[in-house]
Design a protein around this motif. Structure first.
Motif, PDB file in Angstrom:
ATOM      1  N   UNK A   2       0.830  -1.206   0.000  1.00  0.00           N
ATOM      2  CA  UNK A   2       0.000   0.000   0.000  1.00  0.00           C
ATOM      3  C   UNK A   2       0.864   1.256   0.000  1.00  0.00           C
ATOM      4  N   UNK A   3       0.842   2.004  -1.106  1.00  0.00           N
ATOM      5  CA  UNK A   3       1.516   3.298  -1.180  1.00  0.00           C
ATOM      6  C   UNK A   3       0.482   4.410  -1.401  1.00  0.00           C
ATOM      7  N   UNK A   4      -0.752   4.137  -1.012  1.00  0.00           N
ATOM      8  CA  UNK A   4      -1.841   5.085  -1.271  1.00  0.00           C
ATOM      9  C   UNK A   4      -1.713   6.369  -0.455  1.00  0.00           C
ATOM     10  N   UNK A   5      -0.980   6.320   0.649  1.00  0.00           N
ATOM     11  CA  UNK A   5      -0.777   7.525   1.471  1.00  0.00           C
ATOM     12  C   UNK A   5       0.699   7.915   1.527  1.00  0.00           C
ATOM     13  N   UNK A   6       1.489   7.322   0.669  1.00  0.00           N
ATOM     14  CA  UNK A   6       2.937   7.563   0.681  1.00  0.00           C
ATOM     15  C   UNK A   6       3.248   8.776  -0.186  1.00  0.00           C
ATOM     16  N   UNK A   7       3.793   9.801   0.431  1.00  0.00           N
ATOM     17  CA  UNK A   7       4.088  11.046  -0.281  1.00  0.00           C
ATOM     18  C   UNK A   7       5.521  11.102  -0.786  1.00  0.00           C
ATOM     19  N   UNK A   8       6.228   9.973  -0.767  1.00  0.00           N
ATOM     20  CA  UNK A   8       7.568   9.940  -1.336  1.00  0.00           C
ATOM     21  C   UNK A   8       8.627   9.646  -0.310  1.00  0.00           C
ATOM     22  N   UNK A   9       9.849   9.812  -0.732  1.00  0.00           N
ATOM     23  CA  UNK A   9      10.985   9.493   0.120  1.00  0.00           C
ATOM     24  C   UNK A   9      12.178   9.179  -0.760  1.00  0.00           C
ATOM     25  N   UNK A  10      12.602   7.948  -0.718  1.00  0.00           N
ATOM     26  CA  UNK A  10      13.792   7.528  -1.449  1.00  0.00           C
ATOM     27  C   UNK A  10      13.433   6.592  -2.595  1.00  0.00           C
ATOM     28  N   UNK A  11      13.878   6.938  -3.777  1.00  0.00           N
ATOM     29  CA  UNK A  11      13.672   6.061  -4.929  1.00  0.00           C
ATOM     30  C   UNK A  11      14.377   4.727  -4.714  1.00  0.00           C
ATOM     31  N   UNK A  12      15.492   4.739  -3.981  1.00  0.00           N
ATOM     32  CA  UNK A  12      16.236   3.506  -3.712  1.00  0.00           C
ATOM     33  C   UNK A  12      15.384   2.498  -2.940  1.00  0.00           C
ATOM     34  N   UNK A  90      -0.506   9.452  -3.195  1.00  0.00           N
ATOM     35  CA  UNK A  90       0.698   8.836  -3.750  1.00  0.00           C
ATOM     36  C   UNK A  90       1.467   9.888  -4.539  1.00  0.00           C
ATOM     37  N   UNK A  91       2.741  10.096  -4.191  1.00  0.00           N
ATOM     38  CA  UNK A  91       3.493  11.208  -4.761  1.00  0.00           C
ATOM     39  C   UNK A  91       4.989  10.886  -4.803  1.00  0.00           C
ATOM     40  N   UNK A  92       5.712  11.592  -5.633  1.00  0.00           N
ATOM     41  CA  UNK A  92       7.174  11.593  -5.693  1.00  0.00           C
ATOM     42  C   UNK A  92       7.734  10.180  -5.882  1.00  0.00           C
ATOM     43  N   UNK A  93       8.574   9.728  -4.993  1.00  0.00           N
ATOM     44  CA  UNK A  93       9.204   8.414  -5.153  1.00  0.00           C
ATOM     45  C   UNK A  93       8.179   7.281  -5.136  1.00  0.00           C
ATOM     46  N   UNK A  94       7.102   7.450  -4.375  1.00  0.00           N
ATOM     47  CA  UNK A  94       6.044   6.436  -4.376  1.00  0.00           C
ATOM     48  C   UNK A  94       5.359   6.385  -5.742  1.00  0.00           C
ATOM     49  N   UNK A  95       5.198   7.544  -6.375  1.00  0.00           N
ATOM     50  CA  UNK A  95       4.633   7.626  -7.732  1.00  0.00           C
ATOM     51  C   UNK A  95       5.565   6.910  -8.714  1.00  0.00           C
ATOM     52  N   UNK A 109      -2.248  -2.660 -10.202  1.00  0.00           N
ATOM     53  CA  UNK A 109      -2.466  -1.482  -9.372  1.00  0.00           C
ATOM     54  C   UNK A 109      -3.958  -1.361  -9.104  1.00  0.00           C
ATOM     55  N   UNK A 110      -4.295  -1.145  -7.826  1.00  0.00           N
ATOM     56  CA  UNK A 110      -5.686  -0.887  -7.464  1.00  0.00           C
ATOM     57  C   UNK A 110      -5.728   0.400  -6.647  1.00  0.00           C
ATOM     58  N   UNK A 111      -6.885   1.025  -6.578  1.00  0.00           N
ATOM     59  CA  UNK A 111      -7.033   2.219  -5.759  1.00  0.00           C
ATOM     60  C   UNK A 111      -7.623   3.371  -6.524  1.00  0.00           C
ATOM     61  N   UNK A 112      -7.033   4.556  -6.296  1.00  0.00           N
ATOM     62  CA  UNK A 112      -7.514   5.776  -6.925  1.00  0.00           C
ATOM     63  C   UNK A 112      -6.342   6.544  -7.533  1.00  0.00           C
ATOM     64  N   UNK A 113      -6.641   7.339  -8.539  1.00  0.00           N
ATOM     65  CA  UNK A 113      -5.612   8.110  -9.243  1.00  0.00           C
ATOM     66  C   UNK A 113      -4.993   9.152  -8.313  1.00  0.00           C
ATOM     67  N   UNK A 114      -3.660   9.189  -8.219  1.00  0.00           N
ATOM     68  CA  UNK A 114      -2.998  10.243  -7.434  1.00  0.00           C
ATOM     69  C   UNK A 114      -3.339  11.621  -7.989  1.00  0.00           C
ATOM     70  N   UNK A 115      -3.458  12.620  -7.091  1.00  0.00           N
ATOM     71  CA  UNK A 115      -3.867  13.952  -7.531  1.00  0.00           C
ATOM     72  C   UNK A 115      -2.736  14.979  -7.532  1.00  0.00           C
ATOM     73  N   UNK A 116      -1.632  14.711  -6.852  1.00  0.00           N
ATOM     74  CA  UNK A 116      -0.592  15.731  -6.719  1.00  0.00           C
ATOM     75  C   UNK A 116       0.679  15.438  -7.509  1.00  0.00           C
ATOM     76  N   UNK A 117       0.647  14.522  -8.392  1.00  0.00           N
ATOM     77  CA  UNK A 117       1.850  14.232  -9.152  1.00  0.00           C
ATOM     78  C   UNK A 117       1.522  13.510 -10.433  1.00  0.00           C
ATOM     79  N   UNK A 118       2.541  13.313 -11.234  1.00  0.00           N
ATOM     80  CA  UNK A 118       2.362  12.676 -12.534  1.00  0.00           C
ATOM     81  C   UNK A 118       3.512  11.708 -12.798  1.00  0.00           C
ATOM     82  N   UNK A 119       3.230  10.633 -13.533  1.00  0.00           N
ATOM     83  CA  UNK A 119       4.280   9.661 -13.843  1.00  0.00           C
ATOM     84  C   UNK A 119       5.441  10.252 -14.648  1.00  0.00           C
ATOM     85  N   UNK A 120       5.142  11.144 -15.583  1.00  0.00           N
ATOM     86  CA  UNK A 120       6.197  11.897 -16.272  1.00  0.00           C
ATOM     87  C   UNK A 120       6.217  13.267 -15.607  1.00  0.00           C
ATOM     88  N   UNK A 121       7.387  13.618 -15.061  1.00  0.00           N
ATOM     89  CA  UNK A 121       7.428  14.832 -14.245  1.00  0.00           C
ATOM     90  C   UNK A 121       8.809  15.477 -14.288  1.00  0.00           C
TER      91      UNK A 121
END
Length: 178
Positions: A2-12, A90-95, A109-121
């Motif tokens: 579940x990364x539905x509430x994950x706003x990012x962090x480390x891509x690693x 879901x944002x940043x590294x989680x995106x 992938x299940x859930x809802x579309x992230x609203x604060x980010x985009x896959x190409x960014x």
């Protein structure tokens, strides 16, 4: 997962999680990177010296194609079915993590579309004060292009859309899906 509430962090961390659940080579992100003396100076101040970047004329856009990524070997690889939950936060590294999962068809992938980010960014943030006004600005110097390439709808869409009520108890739902 579940990364539905994950706003990012480390891509690693996302790369490591992929190594735990997916054991085949996959395609990474493409990158466009605009050459500037200011950013070159910043890179060098951090101890990085990218000869290819330094050799290019100022203003040129350098394109780095998607490369095949070989997942690292992890001590306890997971061999079961995987479902990744995404949501509005879901944002940043989680995106990036969820986009790699989707574009390489590693899991559903299940859930809802992230609203604060985009896959190409835009990323690789650069901070500076403008020379004449001394206004502080922050902007990205790299365009990260998802493995599937640029698409007209630059959103990360789940394979299965969940209602708000389903999102509240997503762990129970994951058990039912498997």
């Amino acid at each position: 997962m579940d990364v539905s509430r994950n706003e990012g962090g480390s891509t690693a961390v996302g790369d490591y999680l992929i190594s735990a659940i997916y054991h085949q080579p996959y395609q990474g992100y493409q990158t466009n990177w605009k050459r500037s003396d200011e950013y070159l100076k910043l890179l060098r101040s951090w101890g990085f010296d990218n000869a290819q970047y330094a050799a290019e004329p100022v203003g040129r856009i350098l394109h780095f194609a998607s490369e095949q990524v070989i997942p690292e070997l992890v001590p306890y690889p997971y061999k079961g079915k995987v479902t990744v939950v995404i949501g509005p936060a879901t944002f940043s590294s989680a995106m990036n993590f969820a986009t790699l999962i989707k574009d390489n068809r590693m899991a559903r992938l299940i859930g809802q579309t992230p609203i604060n980010g985009h896959p190409t960014s835009i990323g690789e943030m650069y901070y500076t004060n403008l020379p004449h006004t001394q206004l502080f600005v922050r902007f990205g110097v790299k365009e990260h292009i998802r493995p599937a390439g640029k698409v007209s709808d630059n959103n990360l869409q789940p394979d299965i859309i969940l209602t708000d009520e389903q999102m509240r108890d997503v762990n129970l739902l994951i058990q039912k899906v498997h």
